[in-house]
Each structure stands twice: as C-alpha cells, then as structure tokens.
Design a protein around this motif. Structure first.
Motif, PDB file in Angstrom:
ATOM      1  N   TRP A   1     -12.645  -9.230  -6.256  1.00 29.68           N
ATOM      2  CA  TRP A   1     -11.627  -8.702  -5.330  1.00 29.68           C
ATOM      3  C   TRP A   1     -11.520  -7.184  -5.455  1.00 29.68           C
ATOM      4  N   SER A   2     -11.574  -6.690  -6.674  1.00 31.87           N
ATOM      5  CA  SER A   2     -11.503  -5.243  -6.885  1.00 31.87           C
ATOM      6  C   SER A   2     -12.698  -4.539  -6.255  1.00 31.87           C
TER       7      SER A   2
ATOM      8  N   THR B   1     -12.590  -0.141   1.611  1.00 29.51           N
ATOM      9  CA  THR B   1     -11.934   1.154   1.828  1.00 29.51           C
ATOM     10  C   THR B   1     -12.889   2.333   1.699  1.00 29.51           C
TER      11      THR B   1
ATOM     12  N   SER C   1      -5.174  -4.084   3.944  1.00 29.30           N
ATOM     13  CA  SER C   1      -4.790  -2.932   3.125  1.00 29.30           C
ATOM     14  C   SER C   1      -5.422  -1.658   3.654  1.00 29.30           C
TER      15      SER C   1
ATOM     16  N   ALA D   1      -8.097  -7.140   1.703  1.00 33.17           N
ATOM     17  CA  ALA D   1      -8.588  -5.768   1.558  1.00 33.17           C
ATOM     18  C   ALA D   1      -8.637  -5.060   2.905  1.00 33.17           C
TER      19      ALA D   1
ATOM     20  N   LEU E   1     -12.282  -4.504  -2.494  1.00 35.23           N
ATOM     21  CA  LEU E   1     -11.349  -3.456  -2.066  1.00 35.23           C
ATOM     22  C   LEU E   1     -12.033  -2.097  -2.037  1.00 35.23           C
TER      23      LEU E   1
ATOM     24  N   GLN F   1       0.872  -1.171   0.000  1.00 32.25           N
ATOM     25  CA  GLN F   1       0.000   0.000   0.000  1.00 32.25           C
ATOM     26  C   GLN F   1       0.915   1.228   0.000  1.00 32.25           C
TER      27      GLN F   1
ATOM     28  N   PHE G   1      -5.265   0.289  -8.309  1.00 25.58           N
ATOM     29  CA  PHE G   1      -5.092  -1.114  -7.904  1.00 25.58           C
ATOM     30  C   PHE G   1      -4.507  -1.881  -9.079  1.00 25.58           C
TER      31      PHE G   1
END
Length: 521
Positions: free
Chosen positions: A426-427, A434, A396, A393, A430, A270, A416
């Motif tokens: 997964w994207s 966040t 992160s 995630a 994330l 990160q 990313f």
C-alpha cells in the motif's frame, strides 16, 4: 533524578485508550478497550456519545496503562487528551453532562436544510470564517436539540469537544482549545477563538462557549474524585490537548508550513500545513486550526477506507483469514501478498466507495466494484484487494492535487502514517500513484505521542512542539515512486473519475443509495 512520564487519553471512534510515554518519546504502556457509539431509538442517522459508559471505559484504560507501565502514578507529571473531532458534549450550570454526540452523527438533516433555506448565504459565510460547512457542525445539532429535546436545550450552560470533556472529567474545568473546537464550526480560524455571533445569528444561545486556550496550556489538576476513579495522583497537571488528526500531525513531525501528510485509518485524511487561515472560494476543502499557533491545515477526507478493507476481509475472505492464521501472519499481510502478484491497475477493476473531497456538496455513490471479469484469475480476491488499495491512493492523490492548488504548496515527499502505512504494498502504491516519495515514521501511536509532546511543553521538558518533534521523530522507511507506474495510474484515475460521476447520477436518480451523504443534501 527520577524518570518522568506523560499520559495521553484518546477517545477515538472505535475505542478508548490511555498511552504512557517517557520523556524520550518511548511508548511505555497502553490500556485500550473497544466501544461503540449507538444510534438513539427513533432518531435516524444519530450517533450518540455515551459519556457515562465511556468514562468508565476510560477509567479502566488509565488504570491498565499505569499497571502495565509498572510505575507509581506520581511519576506521571502531566495528562492530556485527544479525540475524534466534531463530537460535542453539553453541560448544565453545575457542570453535569446533558447530551453528547460522536463525530459523524447526522441527525440534524432537517436543521441543515432549514438553515440553508432560511439563511441562503449563511453556509458560505460560516465556511469563510470557520473553514467548516454545516454538515458535521455544532449549530445544526444544537438546533436539533432545541427543537426535539427542549428541556435539555434550556438547561444547557456550556459546551466543549470530546477531548475537552475527558479533561473536564479529570479537572472539573470546562474549557477548549482551537484544533478540536475549530471542527465545531462555531469558530474563527483567524482569531482561534469561538465565534458566538454565529449561534446568535440563527437563534441559538451564544453564551455557552467556554474559554479557549492554546494546546499545551495547563488548565487544572486531577481532582480527588478523578484520582479515586482513575488511579491518577491528585494534583497531576491537566493539559489541553487537541483533535486526533492535528495532534497526530504533531506526533508525526508534520509541524512546519508546507509539510504534507496522509493519515490512513478508518477515514483517510490528506493534510497540508499552511501559515495562514484562508479558505477555499469553492468550499471544496476543509480548513482546521493546527495545534501549533500560526498554522492551519487544509484537509481532504476519504471516507471509510479502513472500514471498507475490514468489510472486504470479514465478508469475502474467510478462507484467506484462515490461511493467514495457519501461517501465523496478519490477514492483511497475506492479502497484500496475493495483491502483489496482480499487475498495476488490478485488471481493470474500479472500486466505487469514497469520492474525492467536495466539501460543499459532500456525498458518495453506492458501494460497488465495476468492471469485474467472470474469469476468476482476473477478478480474484487478490485483484480486488489491490484495487481497493489503489483506489484509496487515487482518491488521496485527487484530494492532494486540490489542496496543492488551493495552498500553492508543492512537495516531493509525503509523510504516511496510520494502520494503512504498515502495508508495504500500500505504501509503494501511494508513492507510485502520487509520484512522490512516501516516508513512514517510526511512530505507532502518533496521536498519543503528540499528546506527550504537548505535556512536555506544558511542564517545561521541551521548548516547543516543533523542537521536540524534529528531535524525536525519525523515518523508518522510504518508498520511491516508479514513474512508469505513475503514468499508468494517471490513466486509471481518469477512468475512475468518469465511472464515479456516472455512479453518482444513479444516486441522484434514486436508483442506488449513497454510502454516506452530509445532512441537508
């Protein structure tokens, strides 16, 4: 005018590769071979770098890339290199290699402990100047060599990083640059130069550190010997490159202060760019020089996220892999399809693998899954796979929160990239975890593309790294966060932190074994 090309050689953790790009940033070809970094017999926690075998592998990668590109070697105007960070190579007075270690070589456990005992305040001072702790630094490794291989230590006349070593093999010039040399720790963040006094302070040679030039500096040309070995043209410009993460940031367009990236590979990094070289009083955050002068990167690291996924696939998902092959799709894509049917929070499953970044006391709990149900519908492989994606995630997010507080940077979007960014689920996870937009660039080999940018600047094709990155890097996808999911993930993150703290106590008590811990703890 004939088309020009640039070559980046990447000495990675799991493979060597050579990637050729044209001046428009288009990838033309790649040559790649897997390699392994083996422990030395009788040396616990060692991870040597086999510079003899690995140079032969890189020779083949270069030849393969040129052949696949269907071009003459003379069309390659410049070559550079990148590599895993922290790894070092030592040379004798004639420029012959003596010793090499890869990135997470942890043989110097006793030396780290001795440094902390003998120089109680030294690590804090070391970190304040370099942005690094002793954990993977060059000083403990050099002390190990002095104490355990004194004949090699006495012969040592020069040292550089693995990316620099590639260029030494091509040009015969021993030099280094800030972005990777900075990860050795024997380095000044502010001056972007070696700090030999650090070595002298602990009784080590202080004359072994070669000249440092900025990334994009031409240090020499491909020699006749290197030409015969690789197929490159004699006289091709050899350009200083950089550490894989920093050069990858350039290839992703993360080139201005305040820009944020998450790189999802074997490790997850990160990153937040900052326009100064300050360090964290709590030593929780790593700080590295960027390949761009005037910018440093505050960094958090999640250990083994990609490796854990590979373990899960190979150890537990043979039937899913077979089904994916039957359908003609990637096994990870099939596992994501199963995971997409599982609700947010993965039915309460809490994976215990990497902790959030605590750079001054860097260790992890024993690998495990907590809160599994004996109901196969609740703790299916899809649920466990989703839990792993959510956990990466969440870690992160926690690292980014620490970095944002430290840097006083806030952004609404994250770049990313890496293998993990290929997963649509997964994207999206994330983004949801966040609460920020997640942008996926249209770049497959970001680190190697960053090398092509460096070559282009060196040869006058581009005016600067920032200019070419903004011009050639474009977004492929954008994931917008679901704020209802964001709220749920905040609760999951709090539960995970409580569970992880309890698991660390088991390691402290000697009941379980840490997944990884820094030398000297």
């Amino acid at each position: 005018m004939s088309q020009a090309y640039f070559l980046t050689i990447d000495a990675g953790t799991g493979s060597g590769r050579a990637v050729i790009f044209d001046t428009h940033g288009k990838q033309i070809s790649i040559g790649q071979q897997e390699w392994r970094h083996l422990s030395e017999e009788g040396v616990p926690n060692s991870m040597g770098f086999d510079y003899v075998t690995n140079w032969k592998i890189l020779q083949e990668c270069i030849k393969t890339a040129i052949f696949k590109a269907g071009i003459k070697a003379s069309a390659i105007k410049a070559v550079t290199a990148t590599s895993m960070r922290e790894g070092i190579v030592l040379y004798d007075k004639d420029g012959q290699e003596l010793f090499g270690v890869a990135n997470v070589d942890a043989r110097a456990d006793k030396q780290v402990a001795a440094l902390k005992r003998g120089f109680p305040e030294s690590e804090a001072a070391f970190y304040a100047e370099s942005g690094q702790t002793y954990a993977l630094g060059a000083l403990p490794r050099l002390l190990w060599l002095k104490e355990n291989r004194p004949h090699l230590y006495e012969k040592t006349a020069s040292m550089n990083m693995i990316s620099d070593w590639v260029l030494t093999k091509l040009s015969g010039v021993i030099a280094s640059e800030p972005s990777n040399a900075g990860t050795s720790g024997v380095f000044s963040l502010k001056q972007r130069q070696w700090s030999p006094a650090m070595a002298k302070r602990v009784g080590l040679k202080d004359e072994i550190f070669p000249p440092v030039y900025e990334s994009g500096t031409i240090i020499g040309e491909v020699t006749r010997k290197a030409s015969e070995e690789t197929g490159l043209e004699v006289g091709t410009a050899v350009v200083l490159g950089g550490g894989d993460v920093q050069l990858g940031s350039a290839g992703l367009g993360v080139v201005e202060p305040g820009e944020v990236a998450v790189l999802g590979g074997t490790f997850w990094q990160q990153l937040v760019n900052m326009p100064m070289a300050k360090t964290d009083p709590n030593m929780d955050i790593r700080v590295n020089p960027h390949v761009i002068p005037g910018i440093s990167q505050a960094e958090g690291i999640t250990f083994f996220s990609g490796l854990v996924m590979r373990w899960f696939r190979d150890a537990l998902c043979q039937s899913e892999v077979a089904e994916a092959e039957r359908r003609g799709i990637d096994p990870y894509n099939y596992l994501e399809q199963l995971a997409a049917e599982v609700p947010v929070g993965s039915n309460g499953i809490l994976p215990i693998f990497s902790d959030a970044m605590h750079y001054g006391k860097w260790y992890h709990a024993a690998p495990s899954f907590l809160n599994l149900s004996i109901d196969p519908k609740l703790s299916s492989k899809g649920a466990m796979f989703r839990a792993l994606e959510e956990n990466a995630a969440i870690v992160s997010m926690l690292n980014l929160e620490s970095i944002f507080k430290f840097t006083e940077v806030q952004r609404d979007s994250i770049t990313f990239a890496g293998g993990a960014s290929k997963g649509a689920l997964w994207s999206q996870i994330l983004a949801d975890v966040t609460g920020k937009e997640v942008h996926i660039p249209n770049v497959n080999e970001a680190t190697s593309l960053g090398g092509a940018f460096i070559c282009g600047v060196a040869t006058g094709e581009y005016s600067s790294i920032s200019e070419v990155a903004k011009r050639l890097v474009h977004w492929e996808k954008c994931y917008v966060p679901d704020m209802k999911n964001f709220e749920k993930y905040q609760e999951v993150a709090e539960q995970w932190k409580t569970a992880y703290a309890a698991q660390l106590k088991l390691v402290d008590a000697g009941v379980t074994t840490s997944m990884w811990q820094a030398p000297g703890l």
